[in-house]
Scaffold this motif. Structure first.
Motif, PDB file in Angstrom:
ATOM      1  N   ALA A   1      32.783   4.977 -30.489  1.00 61.48           N
ATOM      2  CA  ALA A   1      32.687   6.020 -30.412  1.00 61.48           C
ATOM      3  C   ALA A   1      33.482   6.851 -29.497  1.00 61.48           C
ATOM      4  CB  ALA A   1      31.224   6.734 -30.385  1.00 61.48           C
ATOM      5  N   THR A   2      33.436   6.097 -28.332  1.00 58.23           N
ATOM      6  CA  THR A   2      34.263   6.672 -27.035  1.00 58.23           C
ATOM      7  C   THR A   2      35.241   5.839 -26.395  1.00 58.23           C
ATOM      8  OG1 THR A   2      32.740   5.641 -25.638  1.00 58.23           O
ATOM      9  CG2 THR A   2      31.811   7.721 -26.356  1.00 58.23           C
ATOM     10  N   GLY A   3      35.232   4.541 -26.873  1.00 54.95           N
ATOM     11  CA  GLY A   3      36.200   3.849 -25.963  1.00 54.95           C
ATOM     12  C   GLY A   3      35.742   3.255 -24.682  1.00 54.95           C
ATOM     13  N   SER A   4      34.679   3.573 -24.335  1.00 53.14           N
ATOM     14  CA  SER A   4      33.905   3.182 -23.225  1.00 53.14           C
ATOM     15  C   SER A   4      32.417   2.731 -23.427  1.00 53.14           C
ATOM     16  CB  SER A   4      34.347   3.888 -21.779  1.00 53.14           C
ATOM     17  OG  SER A   4      33.448   4.945 -22.003  1.00 53.14           O
ATOM     18  N   PHE A   5      31.966   1.808 -22.579  1.00 53.50           N
ATOM     19  CA  PHE A   5      30.534   1.468 -22.636  1.00 53.50           C
ATOM     20  C   PHE A   5      29.734   2.242 -21.612  1.00 53.50           C
ATOM     21  CE2 PHE A   5      32.643  -2.539 -23.861  1.00 53.50           C
ATOM     22  CZ  PHE A   5      32.152  -2.794 -24.833  1.00 53.50           C
ATOM     23  N   PRO A   6      28.390   2.505 -22.261  1.00 54.38           N
ATOM     24  CA  PRO A   6      27.615   3.371 -21.415  1.00 54.38           C
ATOM     25  C   PRO A   6      27.097   2.868 -20.207  1.00 54.38           C
ATOM     26  CG  PRO A   6      26.900   3.188 -23.857  1.00 54.38           C
ATOM     27  CD  PRO A   6      27.711   2.027 -23.635  1.00 54.38           C
ATOM     28  N   GLU A   7      26.808   3.319 -19.240  1.00 51.21           N
ATOM     29  CA  GLU A   7      26.126   2.813 -18.071  1.00 51.21           C
ATOM     30  C   GLU A   7      24.958   1.975 -18.642  1.00 51.21           C
ATOM     31  OE1 GLU A   7      26.741   3.124 -14.502  1.00 51.21           O
ATOM     32  OE2 GLU A   7      28.630   4.013 -15.396  1.00 51.21           O
ATOM     33  N   GLY A   8      24.709   0.781 -17.915  1.00 50.35           N
ATOM     34  CA  GLY A   8      23.827  -0.203 -18.009  1.00 50.35           C
ATOM     35  C   GLY A   8      23.991  -1.274 -19.187  1.00 50.35           C
ATOM     36  N   THR A   9      25.267  -1.228 -19.762  1.00 47.69           N
ATOM     37  CA  THR A   9      25.646  -2.172 -20.824  1.00 47.69           C
ATOM     38  C   THR A   9      25.482  -3.296 -20.256  1.00 47.69           C
ATOM     39  OG1 THR A   9      27.026  -0.560 -21.979  1.00 47.69           O
ATOM     40  CG2 THR A   9      27.558  -2.921 -22.386  1.00 47.69           C
ATOM     41  N   VAL A  10      25.047  -4.372 -20.800  1.00 47.09           N
ATOM     42  CA  VAL A  10      25.070  -5.811 -20.540  1.00 47.09           C
ATOM     43  C   VAL A  10      26.056  -6.659 -21.840  1.00 47.09           C
ATOM     44  CG1 VAL A  10      23.824  -7.991 -20.342  1.00 47.09           C
ATOM     45  CG2 VAL A  10      22.976  -5.725 -19.587  1.00 47.09           C
TER      46      VAL A  10
ATOM     47  N   LYS B   1      27.743   2.654  -9.841  1.00 48.49           N
ATOM     48  CA  LYS B   1      27.305   2.872  -8.623  1.00 48.49           C
ATOM     49  C   LYS B   1      27.070   1.539  -7.705  1.00 48.49           C
ATOM     50  CE  LYS B   1      25.243   7.376  -8.908  1.00 48.49           C
ATOM     51  NZ  LYS B   1      24.117   8.051  -9.128  1.00 48.49           N
ATOM     52  N   ARG B   2      26.488   0.509  -8.567  1.00 48.43           N
ATOM     53  CA  ARG B   2      26.268  -0.645  -7.820  1.00 48.43           C
ATOM     54  C   ARG B   2      27.484  -1.392  -7.785  1.00 48.43           C
ATOM     55  NH1 ARG B   2      21.256  -3.865  -7.826  1.00 48.43           N
ATOM     56  NH2 ARG B   2      20.226  -2.232  -8.926  1.00 48.43           N
TER      57      ARG B   2
ATOM     58  N   ASN C   1      35.500  -1.864 -10.303  1.00 47.58           N
ATOM     59  CA  ASN C   1      35.770  -0.894 -11.607  1.00 47.58           C
ATOM     60  C   ASN C   1      34.304  -0.881 -12.358  1.00 47.58           C
ATOM     61  OD1 ASN C   1      38.256  -0.789 -11.170  1.00 47.58           O
ATOM     62  ND2 ASN C   1      38.974  -1.598 -13.157  1.00 47.58           N
ATOM     63  N   GLY C   2      33.126  -0.628 -11.703  1.00 45.50           N
ATOM     64  CA  GLY C   2      31.809  -0.432 -12.242  1.00 45.50           C
ATOM     65  C   GLY C   2      31.386  -1.578 -13.034  1.00 45.50           C
ATOM     66  N   TRP C   3      31.649  -2.652 -12.854  1.00 46.72           N
ATOM     67  CA  TRP C   3      30.922  -3.876 -13.680  1.00 46.72           C
ATOM     68  C   TRP C   3      30.666  -5.083 -12.602  1.00 46.72           C
ATOM     69  CZ3 TRP C   3      30.339  -4.299 -18.873  1.00 46.72           C
ATOM     70  CH2 TRP C   3      30.633  -3.116 -19.688  1.00 46.72           C
ATOM     71  N   GLY C   4      29.579  -5.661 -12.749  1.00 45.06           N
ATOM     72  CA  GLY C   4      29.421  -6.524 -11.979  1.00 45.06           C
ATOM     73  C   GLY C   4      29.265  -7.913 -12.724  1.00 45.06           C
ATOM     74  N   PHE C   5      29.473  -9.072 -12.134  1.00 44.82           N
ATOM     75  CA  PHE C   5      29.696 -10.234 -12.951  1.00 44.82           C
ATOM     76  C   PHE C   5      28.488 -11.185 -12.470  1.00 44.82           C
ATOM     77  CE2 PHE C   5      33.248  -7.862 -13.476  1.00 44.82           C
ATOM     78  CZ  PHE C   5      33.799  -8.061 -14.914  1.00 44.82           C
ATOM     79  N   PHE C   6      28.172 -12.202 -13.263  1.00 43.29           N
ATOM     80  CA  PHE C   6      26.851 -12.809 -13.015  1.00 43.29           C
ATOM     81  C   PHE C   6      27.120 -14.302 -13.665  1.00 43.29           C
ATOM     82  CE2 PHE C   6      25.475  -8.810 -11.920  1.00 43.29           C
ATOM     83  CZ  PHE C   6      25.049  -8.763 -10.855  1.00 43.29           C
ATOM     84  N   THR C   7      26.748 -15.448 -13.256  1.00 43.86           N
ATOM     85  CA  THR C   7      26.527 -16.736 -14.081  1.00 43.86           C
ATOM     86  C   THR C   7      25.286 -17.189 -13.900  1.00 43.86           C
ATOM     87  OG1 THR C   7      27.333 -19.056 -14.554  1.00 43.86           O
ATOM     88  CG2 THR C   7      27.776 -18.235 -12.201  1.00 43.86           C
TER      89      THR C   7
END
Lengths: 203, 203
Positions: free
Chosen positions: B92-101, B143-144, B149-155
């Motif tokens: 709908a918007t071209g970006s993901f909501p806050e909290g998207t996993v 924020k975190r 760019n607003g995304w955190g990466f985990f393995t």
């Protein structure tokens, strides 16, 4: 929402039955449980399924033309989807409920640049999903498809969207024969390629 | 069922509010909408997501070792899953909501017999899904993870089940850097490989 509305109606019905306002109707409950997504017209043609990209994904076999002398039966990614209630039943029992629909949607391999069909991207050389390019469907209905181990096979075209709106059952030699020869023991389904069904680790 | 129970509670709450039995509480509704599946401990470690194999599947890139001099960064199939509410928001918007996993689960290529990693099956020579072999996750939290760019990466490990129970954020050079360099314009996500997000044809 259709499914959840159905559940809500059922819950309300059961609640009303418990309150003595409605007669209990276990026959209706059983019919709902066996409800199928498959829709056939009076000539036995199946209607194109909808909404399957939101079903449970179980696997992505890939047999590119580049590895099959340019003549792969399915030169695209196969994305295989099954409704959750039917995945759950398979995991519990080893066979699918009557009415189960399994969708295999094809997507082209994205713009190949090497002879094997692969291309280079930042993550490495390999295969990536291109455009949707077709859909094959199998439906479990032991009466309707008794001659092919209870499953009927349909294709709605191997080409870009839009897919064909309806399809006639494929001859045994085109689809069912290979399933009967190879995967009769796993309810006609290639579970050996689908980790969720094969390895039974849950969601 | 957690989600649908949540919806039921909400529906009951709204109904009671409509009946004047409860005060309306739009703040609570908004908070629910932004609810994230991501859970962090007090040290900022992320907890292993669960249930993601029932999320929406968006694509299956494959960069086998056999096509990458035996040294692919991800020699397995990448199965990428996103919750439906977040797929819908992106469409709908071209970006993901806050909290998207976004979950990328790896499955090994099934028992290769050719140098390129492929094997022969009744459907042809190609690649098939072997066992689960790891999971990488990215989470949108502006924020975190403002520095990336607003995304955190985990393995949670590149190995068979069970995966690691928790994970610390990966250094920029390991994950975020490549996303920033290549897919900053599509909300840090490789939508060019995901037909559902790229081609916008719906479910």
């Amino acid at each position: 929402m259709q499914k959840y509305l159905g559940v809500s109606v059922l819950v309300v019905g059961v609640s009303l039955a418990a309150m003595g306002l409605f007669p209990s109707n276990t026959g209706r409950v059983a019919a709902q449980t066996q409800q199928s997504t498959a829709v056939f017209d009076s000539n036995g043609k199946m209607k194109l399924p909808t909404g399957y990209r939101a079903w449970i994904f179980v696997g992505a076999p890939l047999t590119p033309n580049g590895l099959n002398n340019g003549k792969a039966n399915f030169p695209e990614y196969h994305h295989v989807y099954i409704e959750k209630k039917n995945v759950d039943a398979y995991l519990a029992t080893g066979s699918f409920p009557e009415g189960t629909v399994i969708v295999k949607e094809l997507t082209r391999v994205l713009n190949p640049t090497f002879p094997d069909g692969s291309r280079k991207e930042p993550s490495g050389r390999g295969y990536f999903n291109g455009e949707y390019n077709g859909i094959d469907v199998t439906v479990k209905d032991s009466k309707r498809f008794a001659a092919t181990n209870g499953w009927g096979f349909f294709t709605f075209g191997h080409h870009p969207l839009p897919y064909d709106e309806s399809a006639t059952e494929q001859p045994v030699t085109v689809c069912a024969g290979c399933h009967i020869a190879n995967v009769a023991a796993t309810d006609m389904t290639w579970v050996q390629f689908y980790p969720l069904l094969r390895d039974k680790k849950g969601y």
